[in-house]
Enzyme design. Structure first.
Site, PDB file in Angstrom:
ATOM      1  N   ASP A   5     -23.313  19.802 -53.786  1.00 41.30           N
ATOM      2  CA  ASP A   5     -22.957  18.045 -53.716  1.00 41.30           C
ATOM      3  C   ASP A   5     -21.647  17.973 -54.483  1.00 41.30           C
ATOM      4  O   ASP A   5     -21.748  18.083 -55.528  1.00 41.30           O
ATOM      5  CB  ASP A   5     -24.202  17.497 -54.066  1.00 41.30           C
ATOM      6  N   HIS A  26     -24.269  16.538 -50.367  1.00 37.44           N
ATOM      7  CA  HIS A  26     -24.941  15.546 -51.004  1.00 37.44           C
ATOM      8  C   HIS A  26     -26.276  15.079 -50.241  1.00 37.44           C
ATOM      9  O   HIS A  26     -27.223  14.893 -50.993  1.00 37.44           O
ATOM     10  CB  HIS A  26     -23.890  14.375 -50.988  1.00 37.44           C
ATOM     11  N   ASP A  27     -26.378  14.950 -48.988  1.00 39.96           N
ATOM     12  CA  ASP A  27     -27.477  14.360 -48.108  1.00 39.96           C
ATOM     13  C   ASP A  27     -28.558  15.731 -48.192  1.00 39.96           C
ATOM     14  O   ASP A  27     -29.713  15.155 -47.390  1.00 39.96           O
ATOM     15  CB  ASP A  27     -27.087  14.211 -46.744  1.00 39.96           C
ATOM     16  N   SER A  46     -29.301   9.403 -54.814  1.00 41.87           N
ATOM     17  CA  SER A  46     -28.019   9.046 -54.509  1.00 41.87           C
ATOM     18  C   SER A  46     -27.793   7.663 -55.318  1.00 41.87           C
ATOM     19  O   SER A  46     -28.082   7.694 -56.493  1.00 41.87           O
ATOM     20  CB  SER A  46     -27.680   8.922 -52.873  1.00 41.87           C
ATOM     21  N   ARG A  60     -18.110   4.892 -41.857  1.00 39.86           N
ATOM     22  CA  ARG A  60     -19.240   5.720 -41.860  1.00 39.86           C
ATOM     23  C   ARG A  60     -18.718   7.195 -41.795  1.00 39.86           C
ATOM     24  O   ARG A  60     -19.184   7.930 -42.016  1.00 39.86           O
ATOM     25  CB  ARG A  60     -20.112   5.243 -40.637  1.00 39.86           C
TER      26      ARG A  60
END
Length: 390
Positions: free
Chosen positions: A324, A357-358, A155, A224
């Site tokens: 992602d 993405h994670d 990232s 968040r």
């Protein structure tokens, strides 16, 4: 020490276990502080050194457990990748992880106590990813490390890794850039700007001078939530949550229609992650680090990204995920192409995986094979494709 963090009504941030002063530090965008860098090391200093760069809200506690008060996503966040017998093998490599300037895990940032005895707050200088790299280099100087065998990051930590090739090409042999990009695209810039606005418009933000009070917990929680939407793919959200009603209720302010409709599982997921995040992270730090990520551009000040890394003659692994949409496969290919044109040895691998993405954190098995081969010295010039079951 400048790295000391004040307690807020939400509780203190734990003191780092290792911290070194690197002296006066001039920031790229102006301003100077006496900088303390918090860090962890793993393994034997006689072994080849590997620097691991953490993601946006990560810490130096990459593997195992952190000190009391540091847990969850802030500690052991890559234990399947870093550790004995793992790809970043702490029995074969000397692993260094440094918390970046502007963060809140021991390296000097806005929550740190300044020379006047008060937290820096909004008076802390703006930080850039180049500042992170320069601070890491100063730490390595203190540790007596001249050249790194590798820099590994995912990232924004991947941006940190590729920046080493631009700023200190002579000090690193290998770079592993995972789930990253040469710059943030416009859609994600837009979402990040909304996240910042959520924090700064919280009445408890107080212009960033909120220390000694609970601070902008509502705004930070909203920011968040936006982040977690960015971290998952559309398919992943559908598969994990669908339109199911939640089996738990997170306390919060309900809209007027809430009683007439179900509280959905996806909302519960976002609310839960927001509630745990505000207990572990500083709102100003989130603003500073998010801005550093958004303003990064590998080609900035250069004719092109290739020009930026022209002096790097080592090897690079670029690992991208099809699911992602924050840092896309196309952006990963752009990094690989820039390094290849500059004459570096390039390994590009596309992982077919719908998590989002994670995935590099949530599915570490997608990282371990390619990274293990790369750190063992194996490189390929043709792109390959790995498939991972949903």
């Amino acid at each position: 020490m400048t790295g000391e963090h004040p307690a807020t009504d939400g509780g203190p941030i734990a003191e780092p276990t290792n911290q070194v002063s690197v002296g006066a530090f001039e920031f790229e965008r102006g301003g100077q502080v006496d900088l303390d860098v918090a860090y962890e090391t793993f393994g034997d200093p006689a072994d080849p050194p590997v620097l691991v760069a953490h993601a946006l809200t990560g810490s130096q506690y990459v593997t195992g457990s952190g000190p009391e008060g540091i847990d969850g996503q802030a500690a052991g966040w890559w234990s399947e990748v870093v550790g004995p017998g793992r790809p970043v093998d702490t029995e074969n490599f000397f692993v260094v992880v440094a918390n970046v300037p502007g963060s809140c895990y021991g390296t000097t940032g806005p929550a740190s106590i300044g020379p006047d005895g008060e937290p820096y707050g909004p008076d802390f200088p703006a930080v850039t990813i180049t500042d992170w790299v320069r601070a890491q280099a100063r730490l390595l100087d203190e540790l007596g490390i001249e050249t790194l065998y590798a820099v590994v990051g995912g990232s924004v930590g991947g941006m940190n890794a590729i920046e080493w090739a631009r700023t200190y090409p002579e000090r690193v042999e290998r770079i592993a850039a995972i789930a990253t990009a040469p710059r943030v695209d416009t859609q994600n810039l837009a979402l990040d700007s909304i996240a910042r606005r959520a924090i700064t418009q919280d009445p408890d933000f107080q212009g960033g001078a909120y220390y000694g009070s609970p601070g902008p917990t509502d705004g930070l929680g909203l920011a968040r939530r936006i982040g977690h939407v960015q971290y998952l793919s559309k398919d992943s959200m559908e598969n994990r949550f669908g339109r199911r009603a939640a089996d738990r209720v997170i306390a919060g302010v309900a809209d007027p229609t809430a009683e007439a409709f179900p509280y959905r599982d996806v909302a519960s997921y976002l609310d839960y992650n927001a509630s745990t995040f505000v207990d572990r992270f500083d709102a100003n730090s989130y603003l500073y680090l998010l801005r550093a990520m958004d303003e990064y551009d590998l080609a900035a000040g250069q004719g092109s990204a290739t020009d930026a890394v022209a002096d790097f003659d080592g090897s690079i692994l670029v690992l991208s995920y099809t699911g992602d949409w924050q840092f896309t496969v196309e952006q990963g290919r752009e990094i690989a192409a820039a390094f290849e044109a500059a004459g570096a040895e390039v390994t590009f691998e596309k992982i077919v995986d719908d998590y989002g993405h994670d995935a590099f954190l949530a599915r570490p098995e997608t990282v371990t094979g390619p990274l293990d081969s790369f750190l063992d010295g194996q490189t390929v010039n043709d792109p390959s494709e790995l498939r991972v079951s949903p």
